[in-house]
Design a protein around this motif. Structure first.
Motif, mmCIF file in Angstrom:
data_model
loop_
_atom_site.group_PDB
_atom_site.id
_atom_site.type_symbol
_atom_site.label_atom_id
_atom_site.label_comp_id
_atom_site.label_asym_id
_atom_site.label_seq_id
_atom_site.Cartn_x
_atom_site.Cartn_y
_atom_site.Cartn_z
ATOM 1 N N ALA A 206 0.803 -1.219 0.000
ATOM 2 C CA ALA A 206 0.000 0.000 0.000
ATOM 3 C C ALA A 206 0.837 1.271 0.000
ATOM 4 C CB ALA A 206 -0.938 0.004 1.203
ATOM 5 N N ASP A 207 2.086 1.190 0.446
ATOM 6 C CA ASP A 207 2.885 2.405 0.618
ATOM 7 C C ASP A 207 4.330 2.151 0.190
ATOM 8 O OD1 ASP A 207 4.202 4.671 1.399
ATOM 9 O OD2 ASP A 207 3.268 4.784 3.372
ATOM 10 N N GLY B 104 -7.383 1.043 6.031
ATOM 11 C CA GLY B 104 -6.391 0.221 5.355
ATOM 12 C C GLY B 104 -6.213 -1.169 5.934
ATOM 13 N N ASP C 102 6.783 4.060 0.088
ATOM 14 C CA ASP C 102 7.775 4.825 0.844
ATOM 15 C C ASP C 102 8.001 4.276 2.245
ATOM 16 O OD1 ASP C 102 8.178 6.732 -1.220
ATOM 17 O OD2 ASP C 102 6.324 7.743 -0.621
ATOM 18 N N LEU C 103 7.335 3.170 2.578
ATOM 19 C CA LEU C 103 7.364 2.629 3.932
ATOM 20 C C LEU C 103 8.380 1.505 4.055
ATOM 21 C CD1 LEU C 103 6.003 2.589 6.762
ATOM 22 C CD2 LEU C 103 4.382 0.925 5.843
#
Length: 212
Positions: free
Chosen positions: A57-58, A187, A60-61
Motif C-alpha cells: 500500500a505504501d 487500510g 515509501d514505507l
C-alpha cells in the motif's frame, strides 16, 4: 513446509534477517536497500498478511517484521519474493524483546501487536507480552506522536492491555467514540486470525495509542 518455502528460509531469510550482534544504525532507513520515509514494526506477524498489505500500500514505507514461528516466516518470505518487496522489509525470526532493546530510541513511526497469544488461563497471564517492561520498551523506540496499535479478539486481554496503556505515562489513548476501538483502522486488510475469531463468534477490538 513446502519445498519452495524451505529453500527461502535458507536463501532469502539470511539476506533480510537483522543482525543484532552489532549496534543498530542511528537512522533506521539505512537498514533498507531503497529510500524510505518511515519505518513500522509488526511484532508477531503470523502469516504475514498485514505486513505484506502495508508494504504494497505504501512504497515509501520500510517495515520490520518479527515472527518466531517457522511456518509464518516461510509464508511471509514467499509473499515478499512474489511481490518483489525485499528492498523494504527486514525480518527477525525470534522474540521481539532483544530487537526492541537493539533499536535506537525514538526510531519507529508505528508499532503493531496484532492478535498476540492471549494466554487465557490466569496462571499464564504473566506470559502475556503486554506488561510494564515491554510497554517501556515500546515507548522508548517510538517517536513522539507515533502510534502503538493493538488488536485482539480476547476481551479479557483487550481490557488488560488498555488498563496498562492508560496507566503508562508515555501513552495517550486517542479514541473519541466506541467505533474507534470496535472498527479496524483505515487500510486494515484482515488476517486469518481475525477471520477465525469471527467464525467462532469472538468480536475483535482495535486499540490505538499515541506516544506523548
Amino acid at each position: 513446509m513446502r519445498d519452495g518455502h524451505s529453500d527461502l528460509m535458507e536463501t532469502l531469510l539470511p539476506q533480510l534477517a537483522l543482525d543484532l550482534s552489532g549496534p543498530a544504525p542511528a537512522e533506521l532507513g539505512r537498514l533498507f536497500d531503497v529510500p524510505v520515509t518511515r519505518v513500522h514494526l509488526e511484532s508477531g506477524f503470523g502469516g504475514g498478511e498485514h505486513l505484506i498489505a502495508m508494504a504494497l500500500a505504501d512504497p515509501d514505507l520500510g517495515l520490520i517484521g518479527v515472527e518466531p514461528f517457522v511456518n509464518g516466516m516461510a509464508k511471509a518470505l514467499a509473499a515478499i519474493e512474489r511481490h518483489g518487496l525485499a528492498g523494504r522489509i527486514r525480518l527477525h525470526n525470534a522474540d521481539s524483546v532483544p530487537l526492541l532493546d537493539w533499536l535506537p530510541p525514538a526510531s519507529l513511526d508505528r508499532l503493531y501487536l496484532l492478535y498476540p497469544d492471549p494466554w487465557p488461563k490466569k496462571r499464564h497471564w504473566k506470559r502475556r507480552f503486554v506488561d510494564r517492561a515491554n510497554l517501556d520498551r515500546i515507548a522508548r523506540v517510538l517517536r513522539p506522536g507515533a502510534e502503538f496499535r493493538f488488536a485482539s479478539d480476547w476481551a479479557d486481554y483487550v481490557d488488560w492491555t488498555l488498563a496498562r496503556l492508560l496507566a503508562h505515562e508515555a501513552f495517550r489513548w486517542t479514541a473519541a467514540t466506541a467505533d474507534d476501538w470496535r472498527r479496524p483502522w483505515d487500510g486494515w486488510p484482515g488476517t486469518r486470525y481475525e477471520a477465525k475469531a469471527l467464525r467462532e463468534g469472538r468480536v475483535p477490538a482495535y486499540l490505538r495509542v499515541e506516544r506523548r
